[in-house]
Design a protein around this motif. Structure first.
Motif, short mmCIF file in Angstrom:
data_model
loop_
_atom_site.label_atom_id
_atom_site.label_comp_id
_atom_site.label_asym_id
_atom_site.label_seq_id
_atom_site.Cartn_x
_atom_site.Cartn_y
_atom_site.Cartn_z
N ASN A 61 0.82 -1.21 0.00
CA ASN A 61 0.00 0.00 0.00
C ASN A 61 0.86 1.26 0.00
N MET A 62 2.05 1.19 0.57
CA MET A 62 2.99 2.31 0.46
C MET A 62 3.44 2.47 -0.99
N VAL A 63 3.68 1.34 -1.64
CA VAL A 63 4.03 1.38 -3.07
C VAL A 63 2.89 2.02 -3.85
N TYR A 64 1.67 1.62 -3.54
CA TYR A 64 0.48 2.15 -4.20
C TYR A 64 0.47 3.68 -4.07
N GLY A 65 0.71 4.16 -2.86
CA GLY A 65 0.72 5.60 -2.64
C GLY A 65 1.80 6.31 -3.43
N ALA A 67 3.29 5.30 -6.05
CA ALA A 67 3.01 5.18 -7.49
C ALA A 67 1.95 6.19 -7.91
N CYS A 68 0.99 6.48 -7.03
CA CYS A 68 -0.04 7.48 -7.34
C CYS A 68 0.59 8.85 -7.59
N ALA A 69 1.73 9.08 -6.94
CA ALA A 69 2.43 10.35 -7.16
C ALA A 69 3.29 10.30 -8.42
N GLY A 70 3.20 9.20 -9.16
CA GLY A 70 3.95 9.09 -10.40
C GLY A 70 5.40 8.71 -10.18
N ALA A 71 5.75 8.25 -8.99
CA ALA A 71 7.14 7.87 -8.72
C ALA A 71 7.38 6.43 -9.11
N ARG A 72 8.64 6.15 -9.41
CA ARG A 72 9.02 4.76 -9.67
C ARG A 72 9.15 4.05 -8.33
N TRP A 194 -1.27 11.77 -15.22
CA TRP A 194 -2.30 11.25 -14.31
C TRP A 194 -1.87 11.34 -12.85
N ALA A 195 -0.60 11.69 -12.65
CA ALA A 195 -0.04 11.59 -11.30
C ALA A 195 -0.62 12.64 -10.36
N LEU A 196 -0.75 12.27 -9.11
CA LEU A 196 -1.24 13.20 -8.09
C LEU A 196 -0.06 14.02 -7.60
N THR A 197 -0.13 15.31 -7.85
CA THR A 197 1.01 16.16 -7.49
C THR A 197 0.55 17.40 -6.72
#
Ligand SMILES: Cc1ncc(C[n+]2csc(CCOP(=O)(O)OP(=O)(O)O)c2C)c(N)n1
Lengths: 370, 265, 187
Positions: A61-65, A67-72, A194-197
């Motif tokens: 779920n940390m990965v999910y978060g 990734a939502c920010a568009g990070a690798r 699409w990233a949340l920034t």
């Protein structure tokens, strides 16, 4: 670039770092832990995010978060931990966030043991979580290949907005081999559209897997399926070894494939024309390539460290045209080259016998094979 | 030296002795897999003695964790089961709900209980499950080779906190037992230590009260025990005991955080 | 052609490190190589071993049932591997710890007083390196100098003062085996 000797787990971590991973979240589990420990040292050195999560449920779920920010973002684990991640993987698939997950498979089911296994095949390719989706599953057989696949895994994840799973096993994770590391990539500051920034002055974006309206959720699923079809069409990877003149074929992936390679050499030395087909992508399965080779051979041996999971894919492709024999070791037992070589000779012998006697089709041997 | 040996030369008359120390019935006669200086073995023994003394061996069920004590079920002559990592309190809940007249205990490490199983223990406590929890805190993940646990001391180096645990990014050590003591469903919550014989005696007493709390249906009982992990602390067994005394005690003070009145008599 | 070597001993005797040195030396000599350890609980106190496979093309199986060469540093290792070595293969064992007679006569077996050699070179920690030296003298998998180079590059920094003794032990093990080779070819 000079070759250096790398342990599989650490090489995977370094390859991810060079591919520009920005955030790693994980939880200790053997035989994967060196990957986490390597990240614990290296990521802070580079000013990137490393966090040991309280569980694999939290880690994914940390990965999910991230990734939502568009990070690798990535995580790594081994079989029991991957089971815990299924829920998160399903949400990630449903919301089309890209990420990379490493599974260094061990013996199961349950707590099983820490020896190498391949029994997560179904879980990774078919049932990585609830709902209709498949991650892109890549199965390296050497440490170099693990590095090369990890290096492109983030590109693939972002290109398709999909989960990429690197499926290795305890042997790959623990072994050392010479490796040429790819160059260090700059981390791109650019974020996908699409990233949340934070909104600034653009319209708000949402990342969700919730669609209460049935029609809308079906449309979303259709779009996901269309994407999966593109992945299936473009991302099949495989290697064939000595298959040009082969009468018989061994099909194996990962560590078992390299063991089978030794067995193929032994069998060739004994005069048996045998080749090896090694799927590198487990999903999408390289069906067309295997289909072509199968149409030229007289028998197939499938070898896996499980009870016959990839076997089902091979059966669908072979469609009864030639007999299939299966060698499966479980519980962390690794098949030895001589075991596979013996199976190859067996197929060759059976085939020879049935061709020689009253023209009986080799298929009549099906009762003794799978 | 030689003198002493001669003085103690064997006599031929039968010794007039009394058996004062033997293997508890609840302990299986088997060598354990624990490293030299590890506290798990001695704690197993005390749990076994307590169960013998209370006469509850026949009705007690052990839930083993994932951690170094994963094979606890091989060492206790009890009905036992093996939980998934961190889920022992949930499994114990299931057992207790269908076997309300049995004694159910979990035996968990700090990674198992305070990290991956934080939620399970919290909610078992909230529900006031009638179970006993034996919680061995060695400040690291022993079984997987010494990674950081939520209980790892501030600044302590482990294989996954190679720069030392940094409170800014990794938080400070968690005091699970004090936290659980705030929950009404908890009847007994204490911390003890294995660093000296005197302290070990107190561990034993606490174990007895923990089981008694369950036997009287007072709620969840937990005994946190500070234990040594020489292998992953990279210390000798005796240095490890000093480490508990000098480094762990200041962070984890021993004491009773909650004792149900009804246990005091 | 692939050659497989198993190095086996008590945990703490340095079987895994000796195997890594061999792997580094093979890689630096332009060969393909794999190194794989036994891992898990058996490493605590029990017998630890690693398998090294050296070849000219990409290595197939990193694990073998029947190794070409075995270095055995304790009795359990001889008990385990003597029967598994390929016919015509080689066993190098420490005569200080292993007293029993061997059962196979279709393998080349060499006993090396590795414990004594190690002590003479300064530390009983050097048994693994003396044994490795002996194997290389008997079976030219890589040049001895390549192992020496690997030692220089890969001996952990905290053991820097052990570099000289390690190199000594390597050559002393090799010299002993060399002598035995000459003696047996003359006898
Ligand atoms: C889902 C899952 N994740 C990770 C693991 C690997 N694992 C086994 S034991 C352990 C840590 C145990 O540490 P602790 O609870 O502190 O007990 P100790 O070994 O120190 O007694 C971990 C992470 C696992 N078995 N299952």
């Amino acid at each position: 670039m000079a070759r250096e000797l790398w342990k599989g787990n650490e090489a995977l971590a370094e390859a991810a770092i060079r591919a520009g991973v920005e955030a790693f979240f994980g939880y200790p589990i053997t035989p994967q832990t060196e990957l986490l420990e390597y990240m614990a040292r290296r990521m802070p050195e580079l000013g990137r995010a490393f966090l040991q999560a309280e569980s694999e449920i939290a880690a994914i779920n940390m990965v999910y978060g991230a990734a939502c920010a568009g990070a690798r973002a990535m995580t790594s684990s081994s079989s029991p931990g991957i089971s815990l991640m299924q829920e998160g993987l399903s949400y990630i698939a449903g919301s089309e966030t890209p990420c990379v997950v490493v599974d260094i498979m061990r013996g199961g089911p349950g707590l099983g043991n820490i020896q190498p296994g391949q029994a997560d095949y179904f879980q990774l390719t078919r049932s990585a979580g609830h709902g209709d989706f498949h991650p892109l599953v890549l199965a390296p057989a050497t440490v170099q290949e693990a590095v090369d696949l990890t290096y492109i895994s983030f590109d693939l994840a972002f290109q398709y907005r999909t989960i990429v799973i690197i499926a290795g096993d305890g042997a790959l994770g623990q072994m050392m081999e010479p490796v040429e590391m790819p160059p260090m990539r700059e981390i791109s500051q650019e974020r996908p559209d699409w990233a949340l920034t934070g909104v600034d002055d653009r319209p708000p974006r949402t990342i969700t897997s919730l669609y209460l309206d049935a029609d809308e959720l079906e449309r979303t699923n259709l779009r996901l399926q269309e994407k999966l079809q593109r992945v299936a069409a473009n991302e099949q990877r495989w290697e064939s070894y000595m298959t040009d003149d082969a009468e018989f074929l061994v099909v194996a992936f990962g560590t078992v494939a390299r063991i089978a390679r030794s067995a193929v050499r032994t069998a060739r030395a004994a005069g048996i024309r045998v080749g090896l087909f090694r799927p590198i992508s487990l999903w999408p399965y390289p069906a067309a390539a295997l289909d072509q080779i199968v149409s030229r051979v007289q028998g197939v041996l499938v070898a896996e460290m499980n009870a016959g999971q990839m076997l089902e894919d091979v059966r669908m492709i072979v469609r009864g045209r030639v007999p299939i024999r299966f060698l499966g070791r479980m519980g962390g037992v690794i098949p030895m080259p001589d075991e596979i070589a013996a199976e190859i000779s067996h197929i060759a012998r059976v085939n020879h016998r049935s061709n020689g006697s009253n023209g009986k089709s080799p298929l009549s041997e099906r009762s003794t094979v799978l | 030296m030689t003198m002493l040996l001669e003085a103690e030369a064997p006599t031929t008359t039968a010794p007039d002795w009394e058996l004062v120390y033997q293997r508890p019935q609840t302990l299986v006669d088997a060598p354990t897999h624990y490293c030299p200086g590890c506290s798990h073995g001695a704690i197993h023994r005390m749990v076994a003695e307590t169960i013998d003394e209370l006469g509850i061996r026949g009705c007690t069920i052990c839930v083993a964790p994932v951690g170094c004590a994963v094979f606890a079920y091989k060492y206790f002559a009890l009905d036992s089961c093996e939980a998934a990592h961190g889920r022992a309190p949930a499994m114990a809940t299931g057992l207790k709900r269908v076997l309300p007249d049995r004694i159910i205990f979990t035996y968990q490490g700090d990674g198992d209980l305070a990290s991956i199983g934080g939620n399970e223990i919290l909610h078992a406590a909230l529900r006031g499950e009638q179970i006993s929890v034996i919680f061995v805190n060695n400040a690291v993940y022993g079984m997987t080779g010494g990674q950081m646990a939520p209980t790892t001391l501030t600044g302590m180096r482990t294989t996954s906190s190679p720069y030392g645990r940094d409170p800014l990014t990794q938080g400070r050590p968690i005091h699970i037992t004090e936290m659980l003591a705030t929950i009404p469903g908890v009847a007994y919550a204490v911390r003890r230590s294995m660093h000296s014989v005197a302290e070990m005696r107190k561990v034993k007493k606490a174990l007895r009260l923990a089981f008694q709390a369950q036997m009287r249906g007072l709620g969840l009982s937990i005994v946190e025990i500070l234990g040594a992990c020489p292998t992953n602390w990279h210390l000798t067994p005796t240095e490890s005991l000093d480490f508990i005394r000098d480094r762990m005690l200041p962070e984890y003070p021993l004491g009773d955080f909650k004792v149900d009145e009804r246990l005091r008599d | 052609m692939e050659t497989s070597i198993i190095i086996s001993g008590f945990g703490g005797q340095g079987a895994l490190f000796a195997g890594q040195l061999l792997a580094y030396a093979a890689m630096d000599s332009g060969k393909e190589v794999t190194w794989i350890p036994s891992y898990g609980p058996e490493m605590r106190g029990g017998t630890a071993h690693c398998t090294v496979v050296i070849g000219d093309e990409q290595i197939g199986a990193p694990l073998v049932r029947n190794p070409d060469c075995v270095i055995a540093m304790n009795l359990p290792s001889v008990d385990k591997y003597e029967s598994l070595i390929k016919a015509g293969g080689r066993l190098v064992y420490d005569s200080t710890l292993i007293k029993r007679a061997l059962r196979r006569d279709d393998i080349a077996a060499t006993s090396v007083p590795a414990h004594d050699i190690a002590l003479r070179c300064g530390s009983q920690q050097l048994v693994n390196i003396a044994m490795l030296g002996a194997l290389i003298a008997l079976c030219p998998l890589v040049e001895l100098s390549a192992i020496e180079q690997a030692l220089r590059t890969h001996l952990p920094q905290r053991h820097a003062e052990l570099l000289r003794p390690n190199i000594l032990a390597l050559h002393a093990g090799a010299a002993y085996a060399e002598e035995r080779k000459v003696a047996s070819s003359q006898g």
